[in-house]
Design a protein around this motif. Sequence first.
Motif, PDB file in Angstrom:
ATOM      1  N   GLU A 190       0.846  -1.194   0.000  1.00  0.00           N
ATOM      2  CA  GLU A 190       0.000   0.000   0.000  1.00  0.00           C
ATOM      3  C   GLU A 190       0.881   1.242   0.000  1.00  0.00           C
ATOM      4  N   LEU A 191       0.504   2.195  -0.827  1.00  0.00           N
ATOM      5  CA  LEU A 191       1.280   3.431  -0.968  1.00  0.00           C
ATOM      6  C   LEU A 191       0.357   4.622  -0.782  1.00  0.00           C
ATOM      7  N   VAL A 192       0.796   5.577   0.015  1.00  0.00           N
ATOM      8  CA  VAL A 192       0.009   6.779   0.258  1.00  0.00           C
ATOM      9  C   VAL A 192       0.904   7.986   0.064  1.00  0.00           C
ATOM     10  N   GLU A 193       0.537   8.832  -0.911  1.00  0.00           N
ATOM     11  CA  GLU A 193       1.319  10.038  -1.180  1.00  0.00           C
ATOM     12  C   GLU A 193       0.783  11.218  -0.376  1.00  0.00           C
ATOM     13  N   SER A 194       1.657  12.171  -0.134  1.00  0.00           N
ATOM     14  CA  SER A 194       1.265  13.419   0.506  1.00  0.00           C
ATOM     15  C   SER A 194       2.246  14.510   0.095  1.00  0.00           C
ATOM     16  N   GLY A 195       1.841  15.760   0.289  1.00  0.00           N
ATOM     17  CA  GLY A 195       2.765  16.862   0.084  1.00  0.00           C
ATOM     18  C   GLY A 195       2.538  17.694  -1.158  1.00  0.00           C
ATOM     19  N   GLY A 196       1.556  17.354  -1.972  1.00  0.00           N
ATOM     20  CA  GLY A 196       1.295  18.165  -3.151  1.00  0.00           C
ATOM     21  C   GLY A 196       0.697  19.510  -2.774  1.00  0.00           C
ATOM     22  N   GLY A 197       0.529  20.376  -3.777  1.00  0.00           N
ATOM     23  CA  GLY A 197      -0.055  21.673  -3.509  1.00  0.00           C
ATOM     24  C   GLY A 197       0.225  22.657  -4.612  1.00  0.00           C
ATOM     25  N   LEU A 198      -0.019  23.922  -4.303  1.00  0.00           N
ATOM     26  CA  LEU A 198       0.173  25.014  -5.253  1.00  0.00           C
ATOM     27  C   LEU A 198       1.416  25.797  -4.864  1.00  0.00           C
ATOM     28  N   VAL A 199       2.275  26.056  -5.837  1.00  0.00           N
ATOM     29  CA  VAL A 199       3.506  26.789  -5.579  1.00  0.00           C
ATOM     30  C   VAL A 199       3.810  27.666  -6.788  1.00  0.00           C
ATOM     31  N   GLN A 200       4.499  28.763  -6.553  1.00  0.00           N
ATOM     32  CA  GLN A 200       4.899  29.631  -7.658  1.00  0.00           C
ATOM     33  C   GLN A 200       6.135  29.069  -8.360  1.00  0.00           C
ATOM     34  N   ALA A 201       6.286  29.433  -9.611  1.00  0.00           N
ATOM     35  CA  ALA A 201       7.459  29.014 -10.366  1.00  0.00           C
ATOM     36  C   ALA A 201       8.732  29.425  -9.622  1.00  0.00           C
ATOM     37  N   GLY A 202       9.685  28.502  -9.587  1.00  0.00           N
ATOM     38  CA  GLY A 202      10.913  28.734  -8.859  1.00  0.00           C
ATOM     39  C   GLY A 202      10.890  28.225  -7.431  1.00  0.00           C
ATOM     40  N   GLY A 203       9.707  27.871  -6.966  1.00  0.00           N
ATOM     41  CA  GLY A 203       9.555  27.394  -5.605  1.00  0.00           C
ATOM     42  C   GLY A 203       9.880  25.918  -5.461  1.00  0.00           C
ATOM     43  N   SER A 204       9.626  25.405  -4.256  1.00  0.00           N
ATOM     44  CA  SER A 204       9.949  24.018  -3.925  1.00  0.00           C
ATOM     45  C   SER A 204       8.773  23.322  -3.268  1.00  0.00           C
ATOM     46  N   LEU A 205       8.718  22.022  -3.440  1.00  0.00           N
ATOM     47  CA  LEU A 205       7.751  21.171  -2.762  1.00  0.00           C
ATOM     48  C   LEU A 205       8.423  19.851  -2.429  1.00  0.00           C
TER      49      LEU A 205
END
Length: 121
Positions: free
Chosen positions: A3-18
């Motif tokens: 089982e795999l569960v992802e997290s951490g996505g979102g909205l960011v401006q160009a040049g940013g980090s996630l």
Amino acid sequence: QVELVESGGGLVQAGGSLRLSCAASGRTFSRSGMGWFRQAPGKEREFVAAIHWSGYNTYYADSVKGRFTISREYAKNTVTLHMNSLKPEDTAVYYCAAGALGSRWNDYDYWGQGTQVTVSS
């Protein structure tokens, strides 16, 4: 079963980090590699990065090389994708996968539900 569960996505401006995380449970030792793929609207799912369960071997798509880093945290049984210098073309749903180490989607037989990454210009 894995089982795999992802997290951490979102909205960011160009040049940013996630940072995306994939928590794995189940018979993870039965699979040799973990990978990240992404799929943008109207496009095919494409390879982003992969790592051997040992953590010693990593692979990247040319489009993300030098900007993204994949790593494994043994204690938490997670695989993390650090994304820097993000571009609007990185916008996609990102999927974590477990299977035989490779860059093709059919190298992997377990998939997470996906997490949305949106990069604004």
